[in-house]
Design an enzyme around this catalytic site. Structure first.
Site, PDB file in Angstrom:
ATOM      1  CD  GLU A  12     -17.017  10.830  34.005  1.00  4.74           C
ATOM      2  OE1 GLU A  12     -16.394  10.381  34.964  1.00  4.74           O
ATOM      3  OE2 GLU A  12     -16.487  11.095  32.905  1.00  4.74           O
ATOM      4  N   GLY A  78      -7.386   2.591  30.650  1.00  5.09           N
ATOM      5  CA  GLY A  78      -6.954   1.207  30.591  1.00  5.09           C
ATOM      6  C   GLY A  78      -5.829   0.971  31.582  1.00  5.09           C
ATOM      7  CB  ILE A 156      -2.278   1.709  24.649  1.00  2.90           C
ATOM      8  CG1 ILE A 156      -1.596   3.063  24.411  1.00  2.90           C
ATOM      9  CG2 ILE A 156      -1.260   0.587  24.731  1.00  2.90           C
ATOM     10  CD1 ILE A 156      -0.716   3.111  23.199  1.00  2.90           C
ATOM     11  CG  MET A 176      -6.525   8.410  24.578  1.00  4.27           C
ATOM     12  SD  MET A 176      -7.510   7.894  23.152  1.00  4.27           S
ATOM     13  CE  MET A 176      -6.737   8.847  21.839  1.00  4.27           C
ATOM     14  CD  GLU A 177      -9.399  12.071  26.808  1.00  8.80           C
ATOM     15  OE1 GLU A 177      -9.559  11.650  25.648  1.00  8.80           O
ATOM     16  OE2 GLU A 177      -9.541  11.350  27.822  1.00  8.80           O
ATOM     17  CG  ASP A 200      -9.335  -1.521  28.545  1.00  5.71           C
ATOM     18  OD1 ASP A 200      -9.897  -0.446  28.822  1.00  5.71           O
ATOM     19  OD2 ASP A 200      -8.333  -1.585  27.825  1.00  5.71           O
TER      20      ASP A 200
END
Length: 232
Positions: A12, A78, A156, A176-177, A200
């Protein structure tokens, strides 16, 4: 105007950097910051690494060394809601640290304690969120949503746990960030925006090649950021 871009994926960051001119690199705390111009705006781009501590360290280093007028965090997430599925884009209106837990002390799950107050949701800048959302809506065959994104230092994968996060925090996605970056931006009074492509959903997603998805997702988020920078 200086715009900071913190990416979760190298692919990215590479996509954004490829569009930039007048590029210079600088290593800070073993992270490579690339500064330059894009669409006539000053930009600095970096990959923070996985997790809230990496994200917080990266954002604080960016703020201290580059003094950005705003920070955009971009990556994948997710789904924790039936409202969004694979390939959709979520723009955060606010973010929460879902794994922050001092409930034994009487606090709510996700509540962060400061010397002067307690905060559960860190707000993203409304104007930035609106502009990111407008840019995301220009993508073909892509649904864009605005809402809450939850962050935590755990990947998760279990459907039951995802649903619980979604219901507990009224969230659309988890990663996570993002909340760590918004946490730092809140304390340093730097406007921020959080952008995520859904990798997902609540189904099994067995047919998805994650590497190929990341390539597709990066094209989407790079296009959104390019349009955002062009119109800010």
């Amino acid at each position: 105007m200086m715009i900071g871009i913190i990416c979760a994926m190298q692919i990215e960051a590479d996509g954004i950097i490829a569009l930039m001119e007048n590029k210079k690199q600088r290593e800070i705390a073993k992270m490579t910051f690339t500064s330059g111009t894009l669409n006539g705006k000053e930009l600095v781009v970096v990959v923070c690494g996985v997790g809230k501590v990496n994200a917080a360290m990266c954002s604080f280093a960016m703020i201290q060394n580059y003094k950005p007028d705003c920070i955009i965090n971009s990556g994948v997430a997710g789904s924790v809601s039936e409202k969004v599925s694979v390939g959709d884009i979520v723009v955060a209106v606010n973010v929460v640290e879902h794994d922050m837990n001092t409930t034994a002390l009487g606090d709510l799950q996700g509540e962060v304690s400061f010397p002067e107050s307690k905060v559960m949701y860190f707000n993203c800048d409304e104007k930035i969120a609106d502009k990111l959302f407008a840019s995301a809506n220009k993508l073909e065959n892509t649904r864009a949503e605005k809402g809450t994104i939850a962050s935590g230092d755990i990947f998760i994968s279990e459907r039951r746990k995802r649903i619980k996060i979604g219901e507990t925090f009224n969230a659309l996605a988890c990663e996570m960030e993002g909340a760590a970056i918004a946490h730092i931006c809140s304390r340093t009074e730097v406007p921020c925006g959080i952008l995520r492509a859904i990798s997902d959903d609540l189904n099994e997603n067995k047919g998805i090649d994650f590497v190929k998805f990341c390539e597709m997702a990066s094209k989407k988020t790079v296009a959104v950021i390019n349009d955002f920078v062009n119109n800010i």
